[in-house]
Write a protein that holds these residues in place. Structure first.
Motif, PDB file in Angstrom:
ATOM      1  N   VAL A 162       1.070   5.423  -3.479  1.00 43.48           N
ATOM      2  CA  VAL A 162       1.378   4.823  -2.072  1.00 43.48           C
ATOM      3  C   VAL A 162       2.846   4.711  -2.091  1.00 43.48           C
ATOM      4  N   ILE A 163       3.514   5.125  -0.683  1.00 44.98           N
ATOM      5  CA  ILE A 163       4.943   4.876  -0.536  1.00 44.98           C
ATOM      6  C   ILE A 163       5.361   3.443  -0.369  1.00 44.98           C
ATOM      7  N   VAL A 164       6.739   3.353  -1.074  1.00 48.12           N
ATOM      8  CA  VAL A 164       7.266   2.115  -1.097  1.00 48.12           C
ATOM      9  C   VAL A 164       7.733   1.718   0.312  1.00 48.12           C
ATOM     10  N   GLU A 165       7.265   0.602   1.105  1.00 48.37           N
ATOM     11  CA  GLU A 165       7.773   0.249   2.310  1.00 48.37           C
ATOM     12  C   GLU A 165       8.162  -1.245   2.499  1.00 48.37           C
ATOM     13  N   ARG A 166       9.088  -1.186   3.366  1.00 48.83           N
ATOM     14  CA  ARG A 166       9.806  -2.229   3.646  1.00 48.83           C
ATOM     15  C   ARG A 166       9.176  -3.273   4.608  1.00 48.83           C
ATOM     16  N   ARG A 167       8.813  -4.296   4.534  1.00 50.49           N
ATOM     17  CA  ARG A 167       7.821  -5.261   5.291  1.00 50.49           C
ATOM     18  C   ARG A 167       8.937  -5.621   6.468  1.00 50.49           C
ATOM     19  N   GLY A 168       8.367  -5.946   8.020  1.00 52.55           N
ATOM     20  CA  GLY A 168       9.094  -6.300   8.840  1.00 52.55           C
ATOM     21  C   GLY A 168       9.859  -5.268   9.599  1.00 52.55           C
ATOM     22  N   MET A 169       9.913  -4.187   9.068  1.00 59.69           N
ATOM     23  CA  MET A 169      10.700  -2.869   9.818  1.00 59.69           C
ATOM     24  C   MET A 169       9.664  -2.212  10.773  1.00 59.69           C
ATOM     25  N   PRO A 170      10.224  -2.151  12.019  1.00 64.69           N
ATOM     26  CA  PRO A 170       9.171  -1.377  13.197  1.00 64.69           C
ATOM     27  C   PRO A 170       8.998   0.200  12.509  1.00 64.69           C
ATOM     28  N   SER A 171       7.546   0.510  12.716  1.00 63.49           N
ATOM     29  CA  SER A 171       7.307   1.877  12.307  1.00 63.49           C
ATOM     30  C   SER A 171       6.197   2.524  13.127  1.00 63.49           C
ATOM     31  N   VAL A 172       6.330   3.558  13.599  1.00 61.75           N
ATOM     32  CA  VAL A 172       5.122   4.310  14.342  1.00 61.75           C
ATOM     33  C   VAL A 172       4.232   5.022  13.496  1.00 61.75           C
ATOM     34  N   GLY A 173       2.946   4.296  13.246  1.00 59.91           N
ATOM     35  CA  GLY A 173       2.199   4.998  12.106  1.00 59.91           C
ATOM     36  C   GLY A 173       1.265   6.289  12.417  1.00 59.91           C
ATOM     37  N   LEU A 174       0.935   6.999  11.610  1.00 57.53           N
ATOM     38  CA  LEU A 174      -0.018   7.871  11.752  1.00 57.53           C
ATOM     39  C   LEU A 174      -1.603   7.530  11.897  1.00 57.53           C
ATOM     40  N   ALA A 175      -2.411   8.177  12.235  1.00 59.17           N
ATOM     41  CA  ALA A 175      -3.844   8.146  12.425  1.00 59.17           C
ATOM     42  C   ALA A 175      -4.367   8.015  10.853  1.00 59.17           C
ATOM     43  N   ASP A 176      -5.554   7.157  10.519  1.00 57.28           N
ATOM     44  CA  ASP A 176      -5.995   6.789   9.361  1.00 57.28           C
ATOM     45  C   ASP A 176      -6.324   7.919   8.674  1.00 57.28           C
ATOM     46  N   GLY A 177      -6.152   8.253   7.403  1.00 53.87           N
ATOM     47  CA  GLY A 177      -6.741   9.303   6.732  1.00 53.87           C
ATOM     48  C   GLY A 177      -5.700  10.576   6.760  1.00 53.87           C
ATOM     49  N   THR A 178      -4.662  10.371   7.362  1.00 51.41           N
ATOM     50  CA  THR A 178      -3.598  11.587   7.306  1.00 51.41           C
ATOM     51  C   THR A 178      -2.932  11.578   6.103  1.00 51.41           C
ATOM     52  N   PRO A 179      -3.080  12.684   5.304  1.00 51.69           N
ATOM     53  CA  PRO A 179      -2.580  12.740   4.085  1.00 51.69           C
ATOM     54  C   PRO A 179      -1.136  12.888   3.980  1.00 51.69           C
ATOM     55  N   VAL A 180      -0.491  12.378   2.941  1.00 48.40           N
ATOM     56  CA  VAL A 180       0.928  12.317   2.690  1.00 48.40           C
ATOM     57  C   VAL A 180       1.340  13.463   1.758  1.00 48.40           C
ATOM     58  N   ASP A 181       2.532  14.237   2.198  1.00 49.00           N
ATOM     59  CA  ASP A 181       2.909  15.195   1.640  1.00 49.00           C
ATOM     60  C   ASP A 181       3.789  14.640   0.146  1.00 49.00           C
ATOM     61  N   MET A 182       3.322  14.895  -1.071  1.00 52.03           N
ATOM     62  CA  MET A 182       4.053  14.228  -2.284  1.00 52.03           C
ATOM     63  C   MET A 182       5.441  15.072  -2.335  1.00 52.03           C
ATOM     64  N   ASP A 183       5.624  16.148  -1.628  1.00 54.52           N
ATOM     65  CA  ASP A 183       7.009  16.791  -1.684  1.00 54.52           C
ATOM     66  C   ASP A 183       7.971  16.232  -1.057  1.00 54.52           C
ATOM     67  N   HIS A 184       7.595  15.427  -0.092  1.00 48.48           N
ATOM     68  CA  HIS A 184       8.715  14.655   0.903  1.00 48.48           C
ATOM     69  C   HIS A 184       9.372  13.444  -0.034  1.00 48.48           C
ATOM     70  N   PRO A 185      10.686  13.520   0.176  1.00 44.29           N
ATOM     71  CA  PRO A 185      11.608  12.518  -0.471  1.00 44.29           C
ATOM     72  C   PRO A 185      11.123  11.146  -0.254  1.00 44.29           C
ATOM     73  N   TYR A 186      10.027  10.679  -0.654  1.00 46.08           N
ATOM     74  CA  TYR A 186       9.729   9.311  -0.343  1.00 46.08           C
ATOM     75  C   TYR A 186       9.678   8.663  -1.749  1.00 46.08           C
ATOM     76  N   VAL A 187       9.981   7.413  -1.789  1.00 48.47           N
ATOM     77  CA  VAL A 187       9.756   6.713  -3.039  1.00 48.47           C
ATOM     78  C   VAL A 187       8.256   6.227  -3.487  1.00 48.47           C
ATOM     79  N   PHE A 188       7.607   6.560  -4.176  1.00 49.87           N
ATOM     80  CA  PHE A 188       6.181   6.510  -4.304  1.00 49.87           C
ATOM     81  C   PHE A 188       5.865   5.566  -5.607  1.00 49.87           C
ATOM     82  N   SER A 189       5.009   4.829  -5.565  1.00 49.05           N
ATOM     83  CA  SER A 189       4.425   3.919  -6.526  1.00 49.05           C
ATOM     84  C   SER A 189       3.593   4.961  -7.748  1.00 49.05           C
ATOM     85  N   ASP A 190       4.171   4.765  -8.848  1.00 47.74           N
ATOM     86  CA  ASP A 190       3.624   5.427  -9.973  1.00 47.74           C
ATOM     87  C   ASP A 190       2.396   5.135 -10.634  1.00 47.74           C
TER      88      ASP A 190
END
Length: 1134
Positions: free
Chosen positions: A390-418
């Motif tokens: 899961v990507i580490v997210e900041r609570r309280g920040m505005p965000s436009v989400g994606l549809a449920d079930g949309t996969p996350v590309d692990m190659d993108h430079p996100y901070v993931f939970s290991d």
């Protein structure tokens, strides 16, 4: 007319014997060893009984002289107190292993350097080592992540629970560690000696495994710091894409971890002294790093450090692949894409196809360390548990989400939970950060005063580390942004160590400091674990581990180090610090649980040896600590807990049942019978250890014609002495035959049982019917008890009217009882004036129990007052110990040594050394001895009737007591009836007067020496102290008609011309002198305990022995004469 004649006693021929000063010297072969330490005991030379049955060839000479002549029969088995204390004064409690190692290291040219006495205090010996062992890798690498995931509230509860667990364990450990001298062995020694070898072996091996896996954890932490923060380019395995980074990291950890483990094991093998020399450097790194964190917190309040983090919507971005936190940038007058754009889009052009989430959300940059004054603490109060990937997210920040079930590309430079996180997992990962509280007890052999330093240093260290951990939880949550806290490896802050971003002046302070501290902790684990395994192996409780008890010539555990490195390699191959931490948490928690159990069991059982100097403990605290440890085991990982308990259980059963047959039973009764039989058979295996010794009493009581106990105070004393613990057998003897007297025996048993119930004495009653009392008492002593559940102490009352009893059978029975208890190695307690002893309802509000310690016979005199003071009758009585110093003894040193001995015994008592110098035998003593022998001889040579005999004995007794009262007696007159020489002689014979005149200034026996200042003119003076024996014809005629065998006047003259036996004179001298001193010091004591001299080997002097004891205990209200059973009953060890 009666004839009077006077017989004057002459001084004994021969030169006066002077005591040889050289004979009182006491040599000690090894100044670091107690005398007799090589004696066979329970296999542990440090717990052998060093005082009883000493084989010192010179000890017999200690009794030369007149002062202690009454105790010369004890010389074969019991040392004088002065020589005992001399041996104790030269004793040091250096651990054997460290002593051998130091001697081997310091031997140069065949010359041994003297081993210095332990000089480490509380701060250097306990406090700092505990700090070094408690602070470690978790504080620097995982505590910020734990706070970010669990939130401040749950993290605070987690830290508080773990710190409470270790604090309660430290309290229990302090009680055990101060219950005697604890050699270097730490928790294994304490548990095995408190709960037995089965628990000790099982928990000791668990503690060993925990220490070994701790070494693996520290090494993994070292490699993580090295590869993630110091030199990332050193990685051998590199991932082709982001999804393979975790596997590549684990492989790197395995390779480098194995290399570091090999290097550390080599350093430990080459010389542990190098590890100890750098220990202070490693500790300095830890303290400097912690101070840097606090300095950074203070600075962040007014000048926060600049560590910006980049967010896409509410998702945290890793800074590894880009430098500018923006989608587009201005270069001159045109808009260009950034490196971040290229990571999410197919090309660097503005019309490229980009990730949907990247397109919908804006990029923002916030400060990763807002500072303590930012009010961030409110946002970090609550938990944010994550699942793996899961990507580490900041609570309280505005965000436009994606549809449920949309996969996350692990190659993108996100901070993931290991990893998937939850509260119980975090507890298992965090708990190793509070371990290490045993460092002080492991160093007990190097401490100046271990019984003071271990509790103080350990509890202060836990209080300090707990304060640091709790404050760190709050400060991390108040200063660091939540997404940074949840970023385990600091990817959002340019790959910096998260806690390092808060530090001042630079993050490198924390990185370098944590690197060296984890290295030092790993070396310490690889140093301590093999020694623990070596201690277990040398105890021989686990046979297949005995090979690991061997090592190098200097004592270094080579084979144990090899096994430790192999087990540590298992942890290295796991490669994940988060996976290894719960494993060692299990083993440490199990160890702490049994430390608490040991303290709770010892407190509830109230064994006599349980006398901790640390007073601030209670069984409820120990039970709470044990319950908390057990709960934490299952909270961390229920399956790890079951595996750890299964391993401990298998080891326990292996130790308990190796070579033993299993016993099967049917039902509850079969199980109970099997348990009882098993317990009795275990008791049969050998005598109890000194620590488990308690008086198992055989109380001999006398019943009257109505089968009621004559002296119920004996059972009151039994209740006060036993407090319901151990074995008590109340025995009595009825004269007659079993067939005729069986009903009386049953009534006597019922009467005794009722009295036992009234006095709250828990035990058994046994009434024996015998043809005579002597045989009946002998049968009770020989056959009392069952199997190993037998008495070891006989309690009996003093035969009060022994002088008036017919045929002298009473005192003969008593002396034979003394001889039989000695032959059977039983302790003997004789109460004199038992009617004056207090009942259970009575209370002494003040007063003292005085112990007169003349010879050391196993420690009974020390143990009895301690047991009595547990009862409410004697609770407010203080304990005073008196011992006697001879002419050649240093009384000041004796008092100092005795005080030290009592300190190690954990017994509080006032100490006084009474000096008894050599002195002349007084005329009073000489007269007393002569009167005693005359009474004995008269009764042997003259056949008087019962009434006449009692009258004459009373006459002699009255004259004797008159002399005692006067102390400077005038002429004493004894009138004895003498029959005529022949029946036909009707001539009136003159009255014969016999005067026994003693020259007080002349030597009276070969052992006496002239007093100082004695002039030649005093040699011819005659003291008026005389004994007149008057013979009248009327008495003689009456006796002639009654007596069957007349005695001639010549026989009478020979009788009165005898001189007293010199041995008796010396014994009477001892009794008189000791009685004078005891009466002077202990007249007002509530109870006087005194060594009971042994009866003479020559049975001809038995009647004199009773007289000696009478004189020794005269003018004292409550006296208990004590004879040991020939073994140690008290010990300084834990």
């Amino acid at each position: 007319m009666s004839r009077r004649f006077t017989v004057t006693s002459l001084p004994a021929a021969g030169p006066a014997r002077t005591p040889d000063a050289e004979s009182r010297r006491h040599s000690v072969a090894d100044p670091r060893r107690l005398p007799g330490e090589d004696a066979k005991g329970d296999g542990n030379p440090k717990e052998s009984s060093p005082f009883i049955n000493s084989t010192d060839t010179e000890k017999g000479k200690e009794y030369d002289g007149k002062n202690m002549a009454l105790f010369e029969e004890e010389m074969d088995t019991s040392p004088m107190v002065s020589s005992l204390l001399s041996g104790l004064a030269n004793y040091t409690n250096l651990p054997q292993g460290s002593r051998e190692h130091e001697e081997a290291e310091n031997n140069e040219g065949g010359k041994k350097k003297p081993v210095q006495a332990p000089r480490m205090g509380t701060f250097m010996g306990v406090y700092l080592p505990c700090l070094q062992n408690i602070f470690g890798v978790i504080l620097f690498l995982r505590l910020t992540w734990v706070v970010g995931i669990a939130g401040i509230m749950e993290a605070f509860c987690m830290v508080f629970i773990c710190c409470s667990c270790t604090m309660l364990t430290a309290i229990s450990m302090s009680a055990i560690a101060t219950n005697g001298v604890v050699p270097a062995g730490g928790s294994y020694y304490m548990i095995s000696r408190s709960l037995g070898p089965e628990f000790g072996g099982a928990v000791g091996l668990c503690f060993y495994l925990g220490t070994t896996f701790a070494g693996a954890m520290y090494i993994l932490g070292t490699i993580e710091i090295l590869l993630a923060y110091l030199f990332p380019a050193m990685a051998i395995f590199k991932a082709e894409d982001a999804s393979g980074e975790a596997a590549a990291m684990l492989n790197n950890m395995r390779v480098y971890g194995t290399c570091v483990l090999t290097c550390m094991a080599t350093v430990v093998f080459v010389g542990v002294k190098y590890v100890n020399k750098f220990a202070l450097v490693f500790l300095g790194c830890v303290i400097l790093s912690i101070l840097a964190i606090y300095a950074g917190v203070i600075k962040s309040a007014f000048d926060p450090p600049n560590f910006p983090i980049c967010l896409l919507g509410n998702r945290t971005l890793s800074r590894h692949g880009f430098d500018v936190c923006a989608k587009l940038a201005w270069e001159g007058n045109e808009t260009v894409t950034t490196r971040l754009w290229g990571l999410f889009c197919s090309s660097r052009f503005l019309n490229a196809t980009c990730d949907e989430y990247f397109t919908r959300n804006n990029v923002t940059e916030i400060q990763g360390i807002p500072g303590a004054a930012s009010g961030l603490i409110k946002e970090n109060l609550w938990s944010s548990y994550l699942t793996k990937g899961v990507i580490v997210e900041r609570r309280g920040m505005p965000s436009v989400g994606l549809a449920d079930g949309t996969p996350v590309d692990m190659d993108h430079p996100y901070v993931f939970s290991d990893m998937t996180s939850y509260f119980t997992l975090l507890v298992g990962i965090y708990f190793p950060s509070v371990t290490g509280i045993m460092a002080g007890s492991n160093r007990s052999g190097d401490l100046r005063d271990a019984q003071k330093s271990i509790p103080t240093g350990t509890i202060l260290a836990i209080a300090t580390t707990s304060a640091v951990y709790i404050s760190s939880v709050v400060l991390f949550g108040a200063c660091i942004e939540g997404v940074v806290l949840r970023d385990k490896f600091g990817e959002a802050v340019n790959g910096n160590l998260v806690v390092g971003t808060l530090a001042w002046p630079s993050p490198w302070v924390i990185v370098i400091g944590s690197f060296f501290s984890t290295c030092g902790a790993g070396l310490q684990s690889l140093t301590g674990a093999p020694r623990l395994l070596q201690a277990i192996s040398r105890d021989g409780i686990v046979p297949f581990l005995q090979v690991f008890g061997h090592g190098k010539a200097n004592g270094e555990p080579t084979w144990a180090l090899l096994l430790t490195a192999c087990i540590c390699e298992i942890g290295i191959l796991i490669a994940s610090l988060d996976e290894v931490a719960p494993i060692l948490s299990m083993f440490f928690l199990m160890c702490y649980m049994f430390v608490n159990l040991a303290c709770a069991v010892q407190t509830l059982l109230r064994t006599p040896n349980w006398r901790p100097r640390f007073r601030y403990y209670h069984w409820t605290l120990s039970f709470l600590g044990m319950s908390l440890c057990l709960a934490l085991m299952f909270i961390c990982s229920w399956y790890y807990a079951l595996v750890a308990m299964l391993i401990a259980g298998l080891i326990y059963k292996y130790i308990e049942y190796r070579g033993a047959e299993k016993e099967w039973g049917d039902g509850i009764r079969g199980l109970s019978l099997s348990a009882a039989r098993y317990a009795l058979l275990r008791l049969e295996e050998g005598p109890p250890h000194t620590k488990n010794w308690r008086p198992q009493l055989l109380v001999l009581v006398r019943v009257d014609q109505d089968q009621n106990v004559v002296h119920p105070q004996l059972l009151s004393l039994t209740s006060q002495l036993k407090a319901g613990k151990g074995l008590t057998i109340v025995g009595s003897v009825l004269e007659g035959t079993f067939l005729d007297n069986h009903p009386q025996a049953q009534r006597a048993e019922e009467s005794i049982r009722r009295l036992m119930e009234a006095e709250k004495v828990k035990g058994f009653c046994q009434v024996v019917i015998s043809s005579n009392l002597r045989d009946g008492v002998s049968h009770l002593i020989q056959s009392g008890g069952l199997g190993g559940l037998q008495h070891n102490t006989v309690l009996v009352g003093w035969p009060r009217n022994w002088r008036q009893k017919e045929d002298h059978q009473t005192w003969r029975n008593f002396i034979e009882l003394v001889r039989e208890t000695t032959a059977g190695h039983l302790a003997l307690l004789v109460t004199k004036n038992v009617a004056m002893f207090p009942g259970n309802p009575e209370r002494f509000s003040e007063g003292s129990i005085d112990v007169w310690w003349i010879v050391h016979d196993g420690g009974m005199l020390m143990l009895l007052p301690f047991l009595l003071r547990h009862h409410k009758v004697w609770r407010k009585c203080k304990m005073r110990i008196f011992t006697v110093a001879q002419m050649d003894d240093n009384s000041i040193q004796m008092k100092k040594d005795l005080t030290t001995f009592l300190y190690h015994l954990r017994i509080t008592a006032e100490v006084e050394v009474v000096e008894m110098h050599e002195s002349d035998i007084s005329a009073y003593t000489y007269e007393k001895t002569l009167v005693m022998e005359q009474r004995s001889q008269i009764l042997k040579q003259m056949h008087l009737t019962k009434n006449e005999r009692e009258r004459e004995i009373q006459s002699i007794t009255d004259e004797s007591r008159g002399s005692i009262r006067r102390k400077n007696p005038a002429n004493t007159r004894l009138r004895l009836n003498v029959p005529e020489e022949t029946a036909g002689d009707s001539e009136e014979k003159p009255e014969e007067e016999v005067q026994l005149i003693h020259d007080q200034s002349a030597p009276s026996c070969p052992s006496s020496s002239p007093s100082p200042g004695e002039g030649p003119e005093g040699e011819g003076e005659v003291d008026p102290e005389k004994v007149h024996l008057t013979w009248t014809k009327d008495k003689s005629v009456a006796e002639k008609n009654k007596g069957p065998s007349p005695v001639s006047s010549e026989g009478i003259k020979d009788f009165f011309s005898m001189k007293p036996n010199q041995s008796n004179v010396r014994r009477m001298h001892t009794a008189v002198r000791l009685n004078e001193v005891i009466v002077k010091k202990s007249r007002d004591a509530k109870l006087v305990l005194l060594n009971m001299p042994g009866p003479p080997r020559n049975r001809n002097g038995d009647e004199n022995y009773m007289e000696f004891l009478e004189v020794l205990t005269e003018h004292l209200d409550r006296v208990m004469l004590v004879r040991g059973g020939g073994r140690e009953v008290i010990t300084i060890y834990s």
